[in-house]
Design a protein around this motif. Structure first.
Motif, PDB file in Angstrom:
ATOM      1  N   CYS A 196      22.644 -11.534 -51.497  1.00 57.92           N
ATOM      2  CA  CYS A 196      21.648 -12.387 -52.084  1.00 57.92           C
ATOM      3  C   CYS A 196      22.523 -13.897 -52.432  1.00 57.92           C
ATOM      4  O   CYS A 196      21.852 -14.667 -52.307  1.00 57.92           O
ATOM      5  CB  CYS A 196      21.484 -11.680 -53.420  1.00 57.92           C
ATOM      6  SG  CYS A 196      20.108 -10.409 -53.261  1.00 57.92           S
TER       7      CYS A 196
ATOM      8  N   TYR B  54      18.152  -8.333 -68.073  1.00 54.40           N
ATOM      9  CA  TYR B  54      16.750  -8.589 -67.299  1.00 54.40           C
ATOM     10  C   TYR B  54      16.483  -7.164 -66.750  1.00 54.40           C
ATOM     11  O   TYR B  54      17.419  -6.574 -66.261  1.00 54.40           O
ATOM     12  CB  TYR B  54      17.054  -9.515 -66.010  1.00 54.40           C
ATOM     13  CG  TYR B  54      17.427 -10.747 -66.374  1.00 54.40           C
ATOM     14  CD1 TYR B  54      16.382 -11.848 -66.682  1.00 54.40           C
ATOM     15  CD2 TYR B  54      18.793 -11.138 -66.771  1.00 54.40           C
ATOM     16  CE1 TYR B  54      16.689 -13.094 -67.185  1.00 54.40           C
ATOM     17  CE2 TYR B  54      19.113 -12.539 -67.060  1.00 54.40           C
ATOM     18  CZ  TYR B  54      18.112 -13.504 -67.223  1.00 54.40           C
ATOM     19  OH  TYR B  54      18.438 -14.727 -67.788  1.00 54.40           O
TER      20      TYR B  54
ATOM     21  N   GLU C  36      10.478  -8.212 -61.314  1.00 53.45           N
ATOM     22  CA  GLU C  36       9.868  -9.517 -61.297  1.00 53.45           C
ATOM     23  C   GLU C  36      10.734 -10.717 -62.116  1.00 53.45           C
ATOM     24  O   GLU C  36      10.621 -11.803 -62.011  1.00 53.45           O
ATOM     25  CB  GLU C  36       8.567  -9.729 -61.659  1.00 53.45           C
ATOM     26  CG  GLU C  36       8.233  -9.283 -63.071  1.00 53.45           C
ATOM     27  CD  GLU C  36       7.880  -7.730 -63.224  1.00 53.45           C
ATOM     28  OE1 GLU C  36       6.985  -7.437 -64.416  1.00 53.45           O
ATOM     29  OE2 GLU C  36       8.350  -6.760 -62.404  1.00 53.45           O
ATOM     30  N   ASP C  37      11.638 -10.100 -62.888  1.00 56.10           N
ATOM     31  CA  ASP C  37      12.514 -11.005 -63.554  1.00 56.10           C
ATOM     32  C   ASP C  37      13.405 -11.954 -62.812  1.00 56.10           C
ATOM     33  O   ASP C  37      13.981 -11.296 -61.719  1.00 56.10           O
ATOM     34  CB  ASP C  37      13.358 -10.230 -64.531  1.00 56.10           C
ATOM     35  CG  ASP C  37      12.727  -9.651 -65.771  1.00 56.10           C
ATOM     36  OD1 ASP C  37      11.470 -10.170 -66.153  1.00 56.10           O
ATOM     37  OD2 ASP C  37      13.208  -8.723 -66.626  1.00 56.10           O
ATOM     38  N   SER C  38      13.850 -13.207 -63.150  1.00 61.60           N
ATOM     39  CA  SER C  38      14.614 -13.926 -62.358  1.00 61.60           C
ATOM     40  C   SER C  38      15.421 -14.811 -63.375  1.00 61.60           C
ATOM     41  O   SER C  38      15.294 -14.833 -64.310  1.00 61.60           O
ATOM     42  CB  SER C  38      13.594 -14.956 -61.555  1.00 61.60           C
ATOM     43  OG  SER C  38      13.093 -15.950 -62.310  1.00 61.60           O
TER      44      SER C  38
ATOM     45  N   VAL D  84      19.039 -18.155 -63.155  1.00 60.61           N
ATOM     46  CA  VAL D  84      19.352 -19.069 -62.442  1.00 60.61           C
ATOM     47  C   VAL D  84      20.739 -19.260 -62.394  1.00 60.61           C
ATOM     48  O   VAL D  84      21.454 -18.977 -63.554  1.00 60.61           O
ATOM     49  CB  VAL D  84      18.799 -20.421 -62.897  1.00 60.61           C
ATOM     50  CG1 VAL D  84      19.478 -21.562 -62.263  1.00 60.61           C
ATOM     51  CG2 VAL D  84      17.251 -20.463 -62.821  1.00 60.61           C
TER      52      VAL D  84
ATOM     53  N   GLN E 270      17.913 -19.934 -57.919  1.00 58.32           N
ATOM     54  CA  GLN E 270      17.268 -18.850 -58.634  1.00 58.32           C
ATOM     55  C   GLN E 270      17.258 -17.484 -57.961  1.00 58.32           C
ATOM     56  O   GLN E 270      17.311 -17.455 -56.813  1.00 58.32           O
ATOM     57  CB  GLN E 270      15.757 -19.000 -58.874  1.00 58.32           C
ATOM     58  CG  GLN E 270      14.805 -17.972 -59.448  1.00 58.32           C
ATOM     59  CD  GLN E 270      13.528 -18.611 -59.580  1.00 58.32           C
ATOM     60  OE1 GLN E 270      13.249 -19.135 -60.334  1.00 58.32           O
ATOM     61  NE2 GLN E 270      12.773 -17.859 -59.043  1.00 58.32           N
ATOM     62  N   LEU E 271      17.402 -16.464 -58.576  1.00 58.88           N
ATOM     63  CA  LEU E 271      17.721 -15.012 -58.034  1.00 58.88           C
ATOM     64  C   LEU E 271      16.822 -14.291 -58.992  1.00 58.88           C
ATOM     65  O   LEU E 271      16.957 -14.096 -59.853  1.00 58.88           O
ATOM     66  CB  LEU E 271      19.164 -14.613 -58.173  1.00 58.88           C
ATOM     67  CG  LEU E 271      19.395 -13.330 -57.503  1.00 58.88           C
ATOM     68  CD1 LEU E 271      19.136 -13.203 -55.977  1.00 58.88           C
ATOM     69  CD2 LEU E 271      21.088 -13.170 -57.642  1.00 58.88           C
ATOM     70  N   THR E 272      16.210 -13.390 -58.120  1.00 61.27           N
ATOM     71  CA  THR E 272      15.303 -12.289 -58.806  1.00 61.27           C
ATOM     72  C   THR E 272      15.995 -10.689 -58.792  1.00 61.27           C
ATOM     73  O   THR E 272      16.780 -10.522 -57.944  1.00 61.27           O
ATOM     74  CB  THR E 272      13.872 -12.042 -58.309  1.00 61.27           C
ATOM     75  OG1 THR E 272      14.082 -11.684 -56.783  1.00 61.27           O
ATOM     76  CG2 THR E 272      13.075 -13.493 -58.297  1.00 61.27           C
ATOM     77  N   LEU E 273      15.579  -9.833 -59.770  1.00 64.72           N
ATOM     78  CA  LEU E 273      16.075  -8.611 -59.597  1.00 64.72           C
ATOM     79  C   LEU E 273      15.520  -7.985 -58.238  1.00 64.72           C
ATOM     80  O   LEU E 273      16.094  -6.975 -57.669  1.00 64.72           O
ATOM     81  CB  LEU E 273      15.639  -7.615 -60.770  1.00 64.72           C
ATOM     82  CG  LEU E 273      16.529  -7.729 -61.978  1.00 64.72           C
ATOM     83  CD1 LEU E 273      17.168  -9.149 -62.498  1.00 64.72           C
ATOM     84  CD2 LEU E 273      16.196  -6.813 -63.159  1.00 64.72           C
TER      85      LEU E 273
ATOM     86  N   GLU F  72      15.210  -9.029 -55.346  1.00 65.16           N
ATOM     87  CA  GLU F  72      15.965  -9.601 -54.281  1.00 65.16           C
ATOM     88  C   GLU F  72      17.501  -8.598 -54.204  1.00 65.16           C
ATOM     89  O   GLU F  72      17.920  -8.093 -53.405  1.00 65.16           O
ATOM     90  CB  GLU F  72      16.359 -10.966 -54.228  1.00 65.16           C
ATOM     91  CG  GLU F  72      15.120 -11.869 -54.018  1.00 65.16           C
ATOM     92  CD  GLU F  72      15.720 -13.287 -54.042  1.00 65.16           C
ATOM     93  OE1 GLU F  72      15.503 -14.306 -53.217  1.00 65.16           O
ATOM     94  OE2 GLU F  72      15.977 -13.699 -55.172  1.00 65.16           O
TER      95      GLU F  72
END
Length: 215
Positions: free
Chosen positions: A70, A188, A192-194, A196, A201-204, A206
């Motif tokens: 990621c 988080y 769906e949380d993200s 920066v 940006q990175l989401t959980l 991913e």
């Protein structure tokens, strides 16, 4: 003093200790440097002690691999960042005791700053200037990660983010530097949380993609 305590040096000896064990052995930094080359596994140094952790689990290493993927994906969008694995040591100078930690993942912006050893030689496996460190927490490491490691990491002038990722459930804690002595903490817990990182940006979702949680 250190040899009398019979520090394990082989992977077989480490495996015999089990995954949940943590050993702390009083030693000078010079003694620690001697044992780094002797051990077949990673050892750390903090508060005038050699710290030996048990072997990481399959679930831990799979999650570490996902985090590296990621971070490489998002930082490939910008120039000047290098994503590093756990064999690189993070060195923090301290008047009481120098510190050598192996972060599960670290990120350097620009050129790495390598450590000069007591011998006068440069070590290309020890850096002092990460902008980001990430740790995958487990039952055996969570106290160490949020205790000794976090306190030491906050002393790194270049560090902007310290990230802690649970291997048991979607739960990511992000410490972001907002000033010299000011860190902002955010948790988080939803896929769906993200958040920066350095403008990316990175989401959980991913981070935890295809992850089977350890029970």
């Amino acid at each position: 003093m250190v040899e009398a305590l019979k520090i394990p040096t082989t992977l077989a000896e480490l495996e015999a200790l089990g995954e949940e064990v943590t050993l702390r052995i009083p030693a000078s930094f010079e003694e620690y440097l001697e044992w780094v080359d002797k051990c077949e596994f990673t050892i750390e140094y903090f508060n005038n002690e050699i710290v030996i952790m048990g072997n990481a689990s399959y679930y831990h290493e799979k999650l570490v691999a996902e985090i590296i993927f990621c971070l490489k994906t998002i930082f490939n969008k910008v120039t000047g960042f290098s994503v590093l694995g756990s064999n690189i040591k993070i060195h923090i100078a301290d008047l009481i005791s120098p510190t050598d930690f192996n972060a599960d993942v670290s990120v350097v912006q620009g050129n790495p700053k390598f450590v000069t050893l007591p011998s006068g030689k440069k070590s290309n496996s020890k850096i002092t200037n990460p902008v980001l460190v990430a740790e995958v927490t487990s039952k055996s490491t969570i106290a160490h990660d949020f205790g000794d490691k976090l306190l030491a990491y906050k002393k790194i002038e270049s560090l902007q983010y310290a990230i802690f990722v649970s291997q048991y459930q979607p739960f990511v804690t992000v410490y972001e530097r907002k000033g010299i002595h000011h860190w902002e903490l955010r948790d988080y817990t939803r896929l769906e949380d993200s958040f920066v990182l350095m403008g990316q940006q990175l989401t959980l979702a991913e981070i935890y993609k295809d992850i089977q949680f350890e029970k």
